[in-house]
Enzyme design. Sequence first.
Site, PDB file in Angstrom:
ATOM      1  N   ALA A 164       0.852  -1.186   0.000  1.00  0.00           N
ATOM      2  CA  ALA A 164       0.000   0.000   0.000  1.00  0.00           C
ATOM      3  C   ALA A 164       0.887   1.234   0.000  1.00  0.00           C
ATOM      4  CB  ALA A 164      -0.884  -0.010   1.241  1.00  0.00           C
ATOM      5  N   GLY A 204       0.752  -5.135   0.948  1.00  0.00           N
ATOM      6  CA  GLY A 204      -0.359  -5.235  -0.011  1.00  0.00           C
ATOM      7  C   GLY A 204       0.073  -5.843  -1.324  1.00  0.00           C
ATOM      8  N   GLU A 236      -0.209  -9.455  -0.726  1.00  0.00           N
ATOM      9  CA  GLU A 236      -1.652  -9.764  -0.623  1.00  0.00           C
ATOM     10  C   GLU A 236      -2.279  -9.795  -2.026  1.00  0.00           C
ATOM     11  OE1 GLU A 236      -3.151  -7.983   3.550  1.00  0.00           O
ATOM     12  OE2 GLU A 236      -2.013  -6.561   2.324  1.00  0.00           O
ATOM     13  N   GLU A 252       3.892  -5.253   7.538  1.00  0.00           N
ATOM     14  CA  GLU A 252       3.007  -4.230   8.111  1.00  0.00           C
ATOM     15  C   GLU A 252       3.263  -4.013   9.604  1.00  0.00           C
ATOM     16  OE1 GLU A 252       0.729  -5.654   4.476  1.00  0.00           O
ATOM     17  OE2 GLU A 252       2.152  -6.452   5.906  1.00  0.00           O
TER      18      GLU A 252
HETATM   19  C1  LIG Z   1      -2.987  -3.057   3.192  1.00  0.00           C
HETATM   20  C2  LIG Z   1      -1.612  -3.534   3.433  1.00  0.00           C
HETATM   21  O1  LIG Z   1      -1.757  -4.711   4.143  1.00  0.00           O
HETATM   22  C3  LIG Z   1      -0.762  -2.622   4.243  1.00  0.00           C
HETATM   23  C4  LIG Z   1      -1.446  -1.494   4.829  1.00  0.00           C
HETATM   24  C5  LIG Z   1       0.510  -2.302   3.510  1.00  0.00           C
HETATM   25  O2  LIG Z   1       0.777  -2.731   2.431  1.00  0.00           O
HETATM   26  S1  LIG Z   1       1.589  -1.273   4.344  1.00  0.00           S
HETATM   27  C6  LIG Z   1       3.019  -1.207   3.296  1.00  0.00           C
HETATM   28  C7  LIG Z   1       3.799  -2.471   3.419  1.00  0.00           C
HETATM   29  N1  LIG Z   1       5.020  -2.353   2.645  1.00  0.00           N
HETATM   30  C8  LIG Z   1       6.190  -2.126   3.223  1.00  0.00           C
HETATM   31  O3  LIG Z   1       6.303  -2.029   4.420  1.00  0.00           O
HETATM   32  C9  LIG Z   1       7.407  -1.993   2.324  1.00  0.00           C
HETATM   33  C10 LIG Z   1       8.076  -0.695   2.612  1.00  0.00           C
HETATM   34  N2  LIG Z   1       9.207  -0.460   1.728  1.00  0.00           N
HETATM   35  C11 LIG Z   1      10.376  -1.091   1.896  1.00  0.00           C
HETATM   36  O4  LIG Z   1      10.591  -1.942   2.757  1.00  0.00           O
HETATM   37  C12 LIG Z   1      11.499  -0.681   0.981  1.00  0.00           C
HETATM   38  O5  LIG Z   1      11.256   0.597   0.544  1.00  0.00           O
HETATM   39  C13 LIG Z   1      11.656  -1.608  -0.244  1.00  0.00           C
HETATM   40  C14 LIG Z   1      10.394  -1.791  -0.956  1.00  0.00           C
HETATM   41  C15 LIG Z   1      12.215  -2.953   0.247  1.00  0.00           C
HETATM   42  C16 LIG Z   1      12.712  -0.940  -1.208  1.00  0.00           C
HETATM   43  O6  LIG Z   1      13.865  -0.668  -0.482  1.00  0.00           O
HETATM   44  P1  LIG Z   1      15.023   0.259  -1.164  1.00  0.00           P
HETATM   45  O7  LIG Z   1      16.116   0.346  -0.154  1.00  0.00           O
HETATM   46  O8  LIG Z   1      15.305  -0.256  -2.497  1.00  0.00           O
HETATM   47  O9  LIG Z   1      14.378   1.703  -1.386  1.00  0.00           O
HETATM   48  P2  LIG Z   1      13.838   2.707  -0.298  1.00  0.00           P
HETATM   49  O10 LIG Z   1      14.794   3.850  -0.155  1.00  0.00           O
HETATM   50  O11 LIG Z   1      13.453   2.015   0.933  1.00  0.00           O
HETATM   51  O12 LIG Z   1      12.515   3.247  -1.006  1.00  0.00           O
HETATM   52  C17 LIG Z   1      12.609   4.042  -2.169  1.00  0.00           C
HETATM   53  C18 LIG Z   1      11.540   5.097  -2.093  1.00  0.00           C
HETATM   54  O13 LIG Z   1      10.251   4.436  -2.132  1.00  0.00           O
HETATM   55  C19 LIG Z   1       9.461   4.847  -1.041  1.00  0.00           C
HETATM   56  N3  LIG Z   1       8.616   3.707  -0.642  1.00  0.00           N
HETATM   57  C20 LIG Z   1       9.001   2.452  -0.429  1.00  0.00           C
HETATM   58  N4  LIG Z   1       7.939   1.672  -0.101  1.00  0.00           N
HETATM   59  C21 LIG Z   1       6.849   2.480  -0.123  1.00  0.00           C
HETATM   60  C22 LIG Z   1       5.454   2.273   0.107  1.00  0.00           C
HETATM   61  N5  LIG Z   1       4.952   1.075   0.426  1.00  0.00           N
HETATM   62  N6  LIG Z   1       4.640   3.336   0.015  1.00  0.00           N
HETATM   63  C23 LIG Z   1       5.130   4.564  -0.318  1.00  0.00           C
HETATM   64  N7  LIG Z   1       6.444   4.830  -0.555  1.00  0.00           N
HETATM   65  C24 LIG Z   1       7.273   3.794  -0.470  1.00  0.00           C
HETATM   66  C25 LIG Z   1      10.492   5.217   0.045  1.00  0.00           C
HETATM   67  O14 LIG Z   1       9.951   6.075   0.987  1.00  0.00           O
HETATM   68  C26 LIG Z   1      11.565   5.883  -0.795  1.00  0.00           C
HETATM   69  O15 LIG Z   1      11.092   7.159  -1.074  1.00  0.00           O
HETATM   70  P3  LIG Z   1      12.043   8.352  -1.070  1.00  0.00           P
HETATM   71  O16 LIG Z   1      12.712   8.377   0.255  1.00  0.00           O
HETATM   72  O17 LIG Z   1      13.048   8.133  -2.165  1.00  0.00           O
HETATM   73  O18 LIG Z   1      11.162   9.563  -1.274  1.00  0.00           O
END
Ligand SMILES: C[C@H](O)[C@H](C)C(=O)SCCNC(=O)CCNC(=O)[C@H](O)C(C)(C)COP(=O)([O-])OP(=O)([O-])OC[C@H]1O[C@@H](n2cnc3c(N)ncnc32)[C@H](O)[C@@H]1OP(=O)([O-])[O-]
Length: 719
Positions: free
Chosen positions: A61, A100, A103, A123
């Site tokens: 998400a 997500g 999912e 999450e």
């Molecule tokens: C319903 C549902 O159940 C629920 C509610 C959800 O789904 S909740 C969401 C669950 N998902 C997560 O927890 C994954 C979170 N992301 C990561 O673990 C890592 O990002 C990555 C995927 C392993 C990549 O790592 P990276 O080292 O290559 O790059 P980065 O520097 O980290 O990220 C590069 C850029 O992408 C942005 N970014 C990464 N993931 C994002 C996300 N899910 N949403 C928005 N921005 C995101 C991050 O802020 C950065 O931005 P900027 O700083 O450049 O402006």
Amino acid sequence: MARYTRIAGSIALITLKNPPVNALSAAVRQGITDSVGRALSDPEVEAVVLCGEDGKFCGGADIKEFARPMTGPGLVPMIDAIEAGEKPVVAAIEGVALGGGLELALACHYRIAHYKARLGLPEVTLGLIPAAGGTQRLPRLIGVPAALDLITTGRHVSAHEALKLGIVDRVTDRNTLELAVEFAKSVSGQPLAPRRLSTRQPSCPTDLDSFLEGAMLRVRQRARGAIAPVACVQAVRAAATLPFSQGMEQEKELMASLFTSAQARAMQYCFFSQRTVGRWSMPSGARWDNSKAQPIHKAAVIGLGTMGRGIAVSLVQAGIPVVAVEMETKQLEVAKHAVTSILEREAQKRGKEPKLGLIHFSIDLQDLREVDLVIEAVFEDMALKKQVFRELSSVCRPNAFLCTNTSSLDVNQLAAATRMPELVVGMHFFAPAHVMKLLEVVYGPRSSPVAVATAMQLGKRLGKVSVAVGNCHGFVGNRMLMPYMEQSVFLLEEGATPEQVDQALEEFGFPMGVFRVSDLSGLDVGWKVRKGLGLTGPGVAPGESARIRQGRRYCPLPDLLCKQGRLGQKTGKGWYLYDKPGGRVAKSDPWLHNFLEEYRSQHGLQAHPVSQQEVLERCLYSLINEGFRILEDGIAAGPEDIDTIYVFGYGWPPHRGGPMFHAGAVGLPTVLEKLEHYSQAHPDIPQLQPSSLLRRLVTAGSPPIHKWREVVKTVHSQL
Ligand SMILES: C[C@H](O)[C@H](C)C(=O)SCCNC(=O)CCNC(=O)[C@H](O)C(C)(C)COP(=O)([O-])OP(=O)([O-])OC[C@H]1O[C@@H](n2cnc3c(N)ncnc32)[C@H](O)[C@@H]1OP(=O)([O-])[O-]
């Protein structure tokens, strides 16, 4: 958005397009919903393949949308429509399928993953639970125990582990999309009912109740007050005990209880802070995007004590050839054995090769002639370190970077001992160096932006969370720790016990209280630092009172324990008692309680009841106050830097965001008022006097934390 294309005659290809991680923003959800509808209604389409642009399936998400009202199609109906569709949908997973994103893949009828892909439901690390069916579908696919592990830890699994667990159907090192299209053609027309996870029964352990009770106990112990992990267990219990639709209701309710919680805000702040510190800047104006890092093809570590060994292991694990240097053969052999066994043990855990060929052990400094970067980790003594830097400067190539792992000494003095001071920076690792994620990259006034950029990039290569900080005593982490530790021993003088102080800090969320940490790291470590600062030992001016040093209150209790050989776990007694030297289980020690009473009467101190609240306010607010001073001094660029250091290096509970975030959450006026109160009560403790930046922020109406940098900037511009 999502792109719709028809390929291979009868295949609809839906590509998620939202760089950099194809997060499921409102536009992407709309794109997927429209595309799936189109594919399912197009008679020429026999099957669908879902993939993400730029080699990343989906990062979940869109976390950036959480702070504003949700718009566009809901994630759950979008995902349910894919699973319920009458045409097979194959997920082609490259890069990441997280939250997500996984999912979404779980709603697909088949999943093909590239061998380098990572999958998971992280999450819980954002203070949430999977809320698009993950807590209900994953247990139905891989069983309750395996699903519970992934959902309560939020850990990422490799494609190979995902195959073993049964999350994916195929792992390939070929072009994932090509294989997914072939696969989709091969399964079109086959019955889909058995592939719809929502219709399956999850496999459960025989005694489900005691299994889940045991899991809840473990999670509560590990969570230390975090609420999301507990909700994860409750959601998986629903999957194990309720029909899918009711389980989804439970998942929805639990998510609603977390989504706007203070803990979720704190943990999402941590997520973005970790990214913010990567965009480092120095007061000179040098920044991450205008300073070019130099490649490191070969590195060296000099001094193979506990820290040096861990640093060498980290470099080898990152695939960097290392020359590991010790002064004497005997010490070198001991270190060689230790480093080799750590590398073998860690490699076994990861199912990888130990890469022993990458490390060369030597007692000859001449072997450092060709390295690009040296990390010095010798004994914490300025004279010794200066000697080493002089020798390195004469042996190493003129453009080699010379880095020190000192935890508090003046990096600038070490730089002054070399030919190229601009190539000297601190790389302050945390014990154990191959495990702890934090790296403080310390720049002095002469450190070049290229040297900082190179150390920051090397930190990222080692899998560290690197934070660039200025040079001062104790840098950021240890500098803030001093007032925190001082307050803890002052509280003992005033009537508290180590148990009371530690209990308050552990209930706040720290893995260990200050006195248990002190026993673990050894009381002699702090004793040596205090001697170095002239607060105790030979540096004390004759006739200076035992409880006043350098014009301010001082507590000699830790020194007195050290003098009696009570150095903590390593001697079997310190602030607590252990069953033997090296013992790990801390037990209350009646001797110490008597010793405290004698000490108080000897110094005419009246003990009074100390509340949990006073412990937290005195210890945490003095630490936070020092954080504000660090921002004033420009040693840290912003509160995010301080908070990332404390969460990744000092056990600050992530569900509390970090010291500076906590100050904002409590309310800056409250922190200021409390500090003023305690400062008036203890005028001989200057650290309790509120910092001017804190006053300035309160005067400015306590702006939200992401606005503090602007206020800090004005402070500096007026300096
Ligand atoms: C319903 C549902 O159940 C629920 C509610 C959800 O789904 S909740 C969401 C669950 N998902 C997560 O927890 C994954 C979170 N992301 C990561 O673990 C890592 O990002 C990555 C995927 C392993 C990549 O790592 P990276 O080292 O290559 O790059 P980065 O520097 O980290 O990220 C590069 C850029 O992408 C942005 N970014 C990464 N993931 C994002 C996300 N899910 N949403 C928005 N921005 C995101 C991050 O802020 C950065 O931005 P900027 O700083 O450049 O402006």
